[in-house]
Structure formats: structure tokens, C-alpha cells
Design an enzyme around this catalytic site. Structure first.
Site, PDB file in Angstrom:
ATOM      1  N   SER A  48       0.813  -1.230   0.000  1.00 45.66           N
ATOM      2  CA  SER A  48       0.000   0.000   0.000  1.00 45.66           C
ATOM      3  C   SER A  48       0.840   1.271   0.000  1.00 45.66           C
ATOM      4  O   SER A  48       0.745   2.110   0.891  1.00 45.66           O
ATOM      5  CB  SER A  48      -0.941  -0.004   1.213  1.00 45.66           C
ATOM      6  OG  SER A  48      -1.803  -1.106   1.171  1.00 45.66           O
ATOM      7  N   CYS A  52       3.648   6.691  -7.378  1.00 49.21           N
ATOM      8  CA  CYS A  52       3.649   8.004  -8.021  1.00 49.21           C
ATOM      9  C   CYS A  52       4.541   9.002  -7.284  1.00 49.21           C
ATOM     10  O   CYS A  52       4.998   9.984  -7.870  1.00 49.21           O
ATOM     11  CB  CYS A  52       2.232   8.568  -8.098  1.00 49.21           C
ATOM     12  SG  CYS A  52       1.063   7.525  -8.983  1.00 49.21           S
ATOM     13  N   TYR A 437     -15.252  32.668  -9.701  1.00 50.92           N
ATOM     14  CA  TYR A 437     -14.429  33.770 -10.201  1.00 50.92           C
ATOM     15  C   TYR A 437     -14.099  34.759  -9.098  1.00 50.92           C
ATOM     16  O   TYR A 437     -14.970  35.160  -8.305  1.00 50.92           O
ATOM     17  CB  TYR A 437     -15.130  34.541 -11.330  1.00 50.92           C
ATOM     18  CG  TYR A 437     -14.518  35.919 -11.535  1.00 50.92           C
ATOM     19  CD1 TYR A 437     -13.241  36.031 -12.091  1.00 50.92           C
ATOM     20  CD2 TYR A 437     -15.168  37.074 -11.112  1.00 50.92           C
ATOM     21  CE1 TYR A 437     -12.640  37.281 -12.239  1.00 50.92           C
ATOM     22  CE2 TYR A 437     -14.575  38.320 -11.261  1.00 50.92           C
ATOM     23  CZ  TYR A 437     -13.309  38.419 -11.818  1.00 50.92           C
ATOM     24  OH  TYR A 437     -12.708  39.645 -11.940  1.00 50.92           O
TER      25      TYR A 437
END
Length: 462
Positions: A48, A52, A437
Site C-alpha cells: 500500500s 507516483c 471567479y
């Protein structure tokens, strides 16, 4: 560990990393040890963990190996999962419902029966067959053992010249890691531009950025052999056109599904040599066998074809689905759109959906647009340029793919496109998305929506 009832079913898991142990853990949550015995086999030293994260450990961003380990073998055993480390499964007998396993250290072999089987054998790095490939100083970076071996070499090597073979995600990330370690880095890439998961025009942006960081980027470079010195260690990598001195070489050519066990057992494989499963991640034609992670092929929701994508995100989701089904529940994995992000130093790289050549291959007619915008309002401090490329289907306007290259704030914008692809939105529909935004976060028109507007205008019927 709880006592197992003589009536308990036995779930056997081959592979102790993301998919395998996610499946085991999820099955255990649903069924206790009196109902389901779980035996897992892992040939390595660790369970486990995040493969990456290895480039960031090598590069020094992650300070220690243990930070990459999500759950140790002891922690799995505390949850009534009989995880047997340094044990490699060498044969699957589907007729007899059993697997043969060998202790890696002692060579002792034994058979273990199963009622349900999970195959999570992962992928193996591509390693060309040519002189010098096994010389000291040559390294892959697939496992934590690989990462530690590379760090040991870096610590014991006086020279500071590194060659990275391959310019995909691993190659680019390892180039950054070695630059951070103070090495002079040359990347040899057989393609036209780095990052073949992008179209060449977007890969060219990555190329320029890498060279700006001091990385020597060599494209159209086919490696033919590795030269060794009198001590047997690597000293250079040779291509058809040149010779590149090296004190350490890292292979980042890519991976293939590790399905030799499955092939020998007669299980169905696809065109990419990965196991074929149904939506429940059950191996096709086998009611009590599931498979997940880097050893399987999955449905591409955009092209409608099977593909092989080796990513931890998919592996963990596969494991959850498999564990739910093996534990008596019901879950499905519908497919992927091919989203991935990476970086080289401060350059962010992202893609989702189809590239131009993917769309051509499946016979789609499309339009491609490319725009430049900024990560924030242009007047706000820290605004940086990003390039967005978008593909849309002719006539329908369906979004087909997005690629983004830029600085801070660029990569995760690809998630907007990933959701749009999954939902089957058109580029016209995307222009109306109600995105957040404020000047510190985005221009009034987010770069992805600017690209969508341009694509919509191009595919809109006259």
C-alpha cells in the site's frame, strides 16, 4: 487476528499495493473474518505505497520513504487480512480454484485454495533487450525498492552526469528529480516531442521549458546500447546518432500490464495485453475472479474503446469496486476519460480525453483550437500564462479532449474538462458553466471557457 470459521469463504488477493489491498480492505469492512477469510500475497518488501511519489522522494521533496506508505503489512494484519510479504504467486489453477505461491527468500512453495480471487499484479516497466541494460547504474523506478536502489547509487557516485531514457510522465519527473539533486541531465526521447500523451504542438511547450531549466532534451533518439566501463558500471548511452556519457541512467520508457500469470491461466486479455473485465471488474467469463489496477484494460468513455492506463487513482477505485462485490455488495466502474497531470519544476502539464491522433484513429471528425490566457486576472499580481488546447467533434460540438500547459494554477483546471467529458457536454454547453471567479483565482472568462467559446464558434453550423 480473529479466528476464522470453518465455514468462512476465502478471498485470495494477488498483489499488495493499491488495487489489491483496497479490495481486501473494502471486503473486510463489509464482511468480518468469521464470514470471509482474506489471504493476500505480495512479492516485494512493502504494501500500500504510492509509486507516483517516488520521483519526489528521489528529488528530495518527500524526505523519507515511509511517507509514501499508506498502510504497512502489520496494519493490514491487525484488520484480519493475512498479508504474506515476499511471496510470489507463480500459477493460477482456475479449474481447481487455487494458486501456487513461492517464498521469494527460501524458495518454498505451497498451494492455497480460494472461493474468490482478485488479480492485482500491476504493470512492469518496459526494459529494452540490448547490451548493458542490466549494468550497475541502470535504474527503473517502479517500486520503493527501485527508488532506494537509485538513491544508493546517487549517494555512491562521484560523477554528476545523468541520462533519462524516455520523456513520458516518469521520464520528465525523474529529470526534475535529478536536476534537484544537482545532476546534469540529458533526456533521450524516441518521439518528436516530450510527453507523448500530449499532441506534439503542446509537447513542444514542455520541451522549451525543460531546456530552460538546464535539461538537455534530445528527440528522435533511439537508444541502441549502453556502454560500460572497466568496472562493469554504466558509462554512456548510445543512440543511432551519438553517445551520451552517464554516471547513472534512469529508464522512464513506460509500463505494460503484468499479465503473464493471467495469460498462462487462460484468462482473457485485450489488445494492450491487459485483463478484460466487466463493469463490476469481474474477469470476463469467470464468476469468482476479479481484476483491477495496472494489469487491466478499461473503457474509454470518449472513444468507446478499451485502453490501458496505469494510474493509482484508477487502481484505488478498482479496488473499492472489487472489494464491494467480493464482499457481497454491488458496485461498478464505468470507465475513464484519460485525465492526468504532471509537472517539471514549476511547469504544470495536464490532459484529458483524446489527442488529435486518438480522434483520427477512431474515425472522429473534429476541430482543434488553441488559446493563451492567464491563471488570474491580468492585473492581479502573480498572473501567469497558460496554453489550452481543445478538441470538439464536428456538427455535434461534443467535447473530445483538452490539454493544458502553464505555470501555477494551470494543471488542475483540467478537472473542469474531465467532468464535462464524463457528462458528455458540448463545448457550447461548457461556455455556460458557472465557475468560481475572483481576480486572485481566474480571469472573468476562465481559460478553459475561453477555449470552449472558440471551439464552439468553430464547430457551430453556419
Amino acid at each position: 487476528m480473529s479466528r476464522v470459521s470453518p465455514r468462512a469463504e476465502r478471498l485470495v488477493v494477488i498483489g499488495g499495493d493499491a488495487a489489491g489491498m483496497s479490495a481486501a480492505s473494502q471486503a473486510r469492512r463489509l464482511r468480518g473474518p468469521d464470514e470471509l477469510e482474506i489471504v493476500a500475497f505480495e512479492r516485494g518488501h512493502f504494501s500500500s505505497y504510492s509509486a507516483c511519489g517516488i520521483p519526489y522522494w528521489v528529488g528530495g521533496d518527500v524526505t523519507g520513504r515511509d511517507q509514501l506508505i499508506a498502510r504497512t503489512p502489520e496494519e493490514h494484519r491487525e484488520r484480519a487480512i493475512d498479508l504474506r510479504m515476499r511471496t510470489e504467486v507463480t500459477e493460477i489453477d482456475t479449474a481447481g480454484q487455487r494458486v501456487r505461491a513461492r517464498d521469494v527468500d527460501t524458495g518454498a512453495e505451497s498451494w492455497t485454495s480460494y472461493d474468490k480471487l482478485v488479480i492485482a499484479t500491476g504493470a512492469r516497466p518496459v526494459r529494452p533487450e540490448m547490451p548493458g541494460m542490466d549494468a550497475p547504474g541502470m535504474h527503473g523506478v517502479q517500486t520503493l525498492d527501485d527508488g532506494q536502489a537509485l538513491l544508493d547509487t546517487l549517494a555512491g557516485t562521484r560523477g554528476r552526469r545523468a541520462v533519462v531514457v524516455g520523456a513520458g510522465y516518469i521520464g520528465v519527473e525523474m529529470a526534475e528529480a535529478l536536476i534537484n539533486r544537482g545532476y546534469g541531465v540529458t533526456v533521450l526521447n524516441r518521439g518528436k516531442e516530450p510527453m507523448s500523451t500530449l499532441d506534439p504542438d503542446m509537447g513542444r511547450l514542455v520541451h522549451r521549458a525543460m531546456e530552460g531549466l538546464g535539461i538537455t532534451m534530445v528527440n528522435d533518439a533511439e537508444v541502441t546500447k549502453v556502454l560500460t566501463g572497466d568496472d562493469g558500471r554504466v558509462r554512456a548511452v548510445v543512440t543511432e546518432d551519438a553517445e551520451y556519457p552517464a554516471d547513472v541512467v534512469v529508464l522512464g520508457i513506460g509500463v505494460r500490464p503484468e499479465t503473464s500469470l493471467a495469460r498462462a491461466a487462460g484468462l482473457p486479455l485485450g489488445s494492450h495485453h491487459g485483463l478484460l473485465t466487466d463493469l463490476a471488474m469481474r474477469v470476463r467469463g469467470h464468476e469468482n475472479i476479479w481484476a483491477g489496477g495496472d494489469c487491466v484494460e478499461v473503457l474509454d468513455l470518449v472513444s468507446g474503446q478499451e485502453r490501458h492506463i496505469a494510474l493509482g487513482t484508477h487502481a484505488n477505485k478498482h479496488g473499492q469496486v472489487i472489494g464491494t462485490n467480493a464482499g457481497g455488495g454491488y458496485a461498478t466502474f464505468p470507465g475513464v476519460v484519460g485525465t492526468a497531470v504532471s509537472k517539471v519544476c514549476d511547469l504544470e502539464i495536464a490532459r484529458t480525453g483524446l489527442r488529435e491522433k486518438d480522434a483520427h484513429r477512431v474515425g472522429l471528425r473534429f476541430e482543434a483550437v488553441t488559446i493563451e490566457s492567464t491563471s488570474r486576472a491580468g492585473y492581479y499580481p502573480g498572473a501567469s500564462l497558460m496554453t489550452v488546447k481543445m478538441l470538439a467533434e464536428c456538427r455535434t460540438g461534443r467535447l473530445l479532449g483538452v490539454q493544458i500547459v502553464g505555470r501555477e494554477g494551470a494543471a488542475k483546471r483540467v478537472d473542469i474538462a474531465a467532468v464535462a467529458l464524463t457528462a458528455g457536454l458540448t463545448v457550447e454547453q461548457m461556455t455556460a458553466l458557472d465557475l468560481g471567479y475572483a481576480p486572485p483565482f481566474s480571469p472573468v472568462w476562465d481559460p478553459v471557457l475561453v477555449a470552449a467559446r472558440k471551439a464552439a464558434a468553430k464547430v457551430r453550423p453556419a
